[in-house]
Design a protein around this motif. Structure first.
Motif, mmCIF file in Angstrom:
data_model
loop_
_atom_site.group_PDB
_atom_site.id
_atom_site.type_symbol
_atom_site.label_atom_id
_atom_site.label_comp_id
_atom_site.label_asym_id
_atom_site.label_seq_id
_atom_site.Cartn_x
_atom_site.Cartn_y
_atom_site.Cartn_z
ATOM 1 N N LEU A 20 24.764 -9.642 48.143
ATOM 2 C CA LEU A 20 25.500 -10.665 47.388
ATOM 3 C C LEU A 20 26.748 -9.777 46.664
ATOM 4 C CD1 LEU A 20 22.326 -11.932 45.213
ATOM 5 C CD2 LEU A 20 23.707 -13.227 47.053
ATOM 6 N N GLN A 23 25.923 -6.875 44.602
ATOM 7 C CA GLN A 23 25.180 -5.891 45.361
ATOM 8 C C GLN A 23 26.571 -5.174 46.050
ATOM 9 O OE1 GLN A 23 22.421 -8.018 47.506
ATOM 10 N NE2 GLN A 23 21.019 -8.238 45.558
ATOM 11 N N SER A 43 19.623 -12.637 39.459
ATOM 12 C CA SER A 43 21.246 -12.443 39.938
ATOM 13 C C SER A 43 21.553 -11.412 40.985
ATOM 14 C CB SER A 43 22.186 -12.230 38.921
ATOM 15 O OG SER A 43 21.955 -10.908 38.270
ATOM 16 N N GLY A 44 20.333 -10.820 41.414
ATOM 17 C CA GLY A 44 20.298 -9.530 42.207
ATOM 18 C C GLY A 44 20.700 -8.220 41.684
ATOM 19 N N TYR A 193 28.901 -10.280 35.611
ATOM 20 C CA TYR A 193 28.638 -11.261 36.408
ATOM 21 C C TYR A 193 27.916 -12.365 35.532
ATOM 22 C CZ TYR A 193 29.725 -8.607 40.510
ATOM 23 O OH TYR A 193 30.228 -8.123 41.474
ATOM 24 N N SER A 198 27.375 -17.481 40.748
ATOM 25 C CA SER A 198 26.046 -17.107 41.077
ATOM 26 C C SER A 198 25.230 -16.546 40.254
ATOM 27 C CB SER A 198 26.034 -15.820 42.114
ATOM 28 O OG SER A 198 26.734 -14.635 41.188
ATOM 29 N N MET A 323 18.943 -18.771 40.940
ATOM 30 C CA MET A 323 19.731 -18.448 42.358
ATOM 31 C C MET A 323 20.037 -19.764 42.939
ATOM 32 S SD MET A 323 20.224 -15.250 42.407
ATOM 33 C CE MET A 323 20.329 -14.956 44.050
#
Length: 439
Positions: A20, A23, A43-44, A193, A198, A323
């Motif tokens: 993502l 990431q 959100s990762g 973010y 996302s 997500m």
């Protein structure tokens, strides 16, 4: 660890083949460096800061190189379950948290781990007893530092950070941008973010459910009967209310679980596992479950009590529609409630068809041996298929803990499977297999 190796391990261990944006940014972050990572749960971000942490690791076996602080036991465990397979076999990972065996943790520290994950209080306890040295720590992660401050860990975190003399890489995470605590030096960069596409909830419907009485139990029951055992979290404001609502639902036959801070750690962990694997698709909880839990496919949240703050409203709703998935939030309101200004406009709830109260189609088998007995998920799957008579498709989620395993199976076959497995050994280890009751 180089990024090529990290990506390969993400693919094999976590089935992540495409990073993502959050990431990817952490994969390209200039190290050493100090960054504030603003991103909500789902959100990762765990994988994102894991990438930075793994990139910071040097030669294994030289002592603790990376330290991760988390505000709750559950979050510490979830981070451990992400980092441990990514770091292994070259690097060892240990988890330290309240409610866990202190002796077992001491033994894990004697194994000279490279990465330590834990709650501030337990980490500091090991430090003060001389069991944990932070001299070699070059990377510090404080996950959800704002939540940790809210829970009263300021002094513990300050004491821990004050002992870090060589930490050149630091990652602070939070759901939104906030004030950096004084015990942390200024960050070099902020990655925000919190408002990215996302990180939003693109498909969540908000409903107002009117209760004719101040006691909302009957209204809740009618609402849950329309869900037909969809996975949902019922939020209340206090532990005693959680106990009362849970017991009422159980008396009626709902497959419900209970989660709040007053429960022993083992019971809290078990409640989350049974909720996550579908055995108890209804979870009655305080706001403890509103943050830091990575549970997929929660289809609805129910605000039995109105949230105490706008932040609580946001985090509760953040358990669903994650997500890019869809979800619903239901707010039960009576004439006795004072509706807070932060609530947005809500749709009128039109009651759907009510269903009979049925048990879950999923049950859980409990093995009294686990990771420390060298039992893996693959071992469990093969054991159940070869000795228990189930097909691969019938074996659901498997959670392997230090000394036990939880396995989701079809409820109609759970007892027979447990009986079939009873005479056999798994990897030459005698285990007791039983069907776990919802209570």
């Amino acid at each position: 660890m180089d990024i090529k190796t990290i990506k390969a391990r993400l693919s094999t261990s976590l089935d992540i083949s495409q990073l993502l944006p959050i990431q990817q940014d952490m994969a390209q972050l200039k190290l050493p460096g100090k960054v504030l990572l603003c991103a909500p749960t789902g959100s990762g971000k765990t994988v994102a800061f894991a990438i930075a942490l793994l990139r910071s690791l040097k030669q294994a076996g030289k002592g603790v190189q990376a330290l991760v602080l988390a505000p709750t036991r559950e979050l510490a465990l979830q981070i451990f379950e992400v980092l441990r397979p990514l770091a292994a076999p070259g690097y060892k990972t240990a988890a330290l948290y309240g409610g866990h065996s202190f002796e077992a943790e001491s033994r894990s520290l004697e194994g000279n781990p490279d990465i330590v994950i834990g709650t501030p209080g337990r980490i500091l306890d090991h430090i003060r007893r001389g069991l944990l040295s932070l001299f070699g720590v070059t990377c510090l992660v404080i996950d959800e530092y704002d939540k940790a401050l809210e829970l009263g860990f300021r002094q513990e975190m300050s004491a821990i950070v004050g002992r870090l003399k060589n930490a050149e890489t630091m990652v602070l995470t939070s759901a939104t941008k906030g004030e950096i605590p004084q015990f942390v030096s200024a960050v070099d960069r902020t990655l925000d973010y919190s408002e990215s596409p996302s990180a939003t909830m693109p498909d969540i419907e908000l409903f107002e459910v009117l209760s004719p009485a101040a006691d909302k139990l009957d209204t809740l029951v009618d609402l849950l009967r329309t869900f037909d055992n969809r996975r949902c979290i019922v939020f209340v404001n206090h532990r005693d209310a959680a106990e009362r609502v849970y017991k009422h639902l159980k008396r009626l036959g709902f497959p419900a679980g209970l989660y709040h801070g007053g429960l022993e750690q083992q019971l809290r962990q078990r409640a989350l596992i049974l909720f996550d694997n579908g055995t108890t698709p209804i979870l009655v909880s305080t706001d403890l479950a509103s943050r830091g839990l990575d549970i997929e496919q929660v289809e609805a949240v129910v605000h039995y009590h109105l949230p105490a703050s706008a932040e609580a409203w946001t985090h509760r709703n953040g358990r669903t529609a994650r997500m890019g998935a869809s979800g619903s939030a239901y707010v039960i309101i009576s004439d006795h409630d004072k509706v807070p200004d932060f609530l947005p406009a809500l749709q009128d709830y039109i009651p759907g068809e009510q269903h009979d109260i049925l048990p879950s189609a999923v049950a859980t088998l409990y093995f009294n041996a686990g990771r420390k007995e060298k039992i893996s998920k693959g071992d469990v799957v093969g054991f159940i298929i070869n000795k228990g008579g189930l097909t691969a498709a019938e074996v659901g989620r498997i959670d392997v803990l230090d000394h036990c395993v939880y396995v989701a199976v079809p409820a109609v076959k759970a007892r027979a499977t447990a009986l079939a497995l009873a005479p056999h050994r798994i990897k030459n280890v005698r285990v007791r297999v039983s069907q776990l009751k919802e209570d």
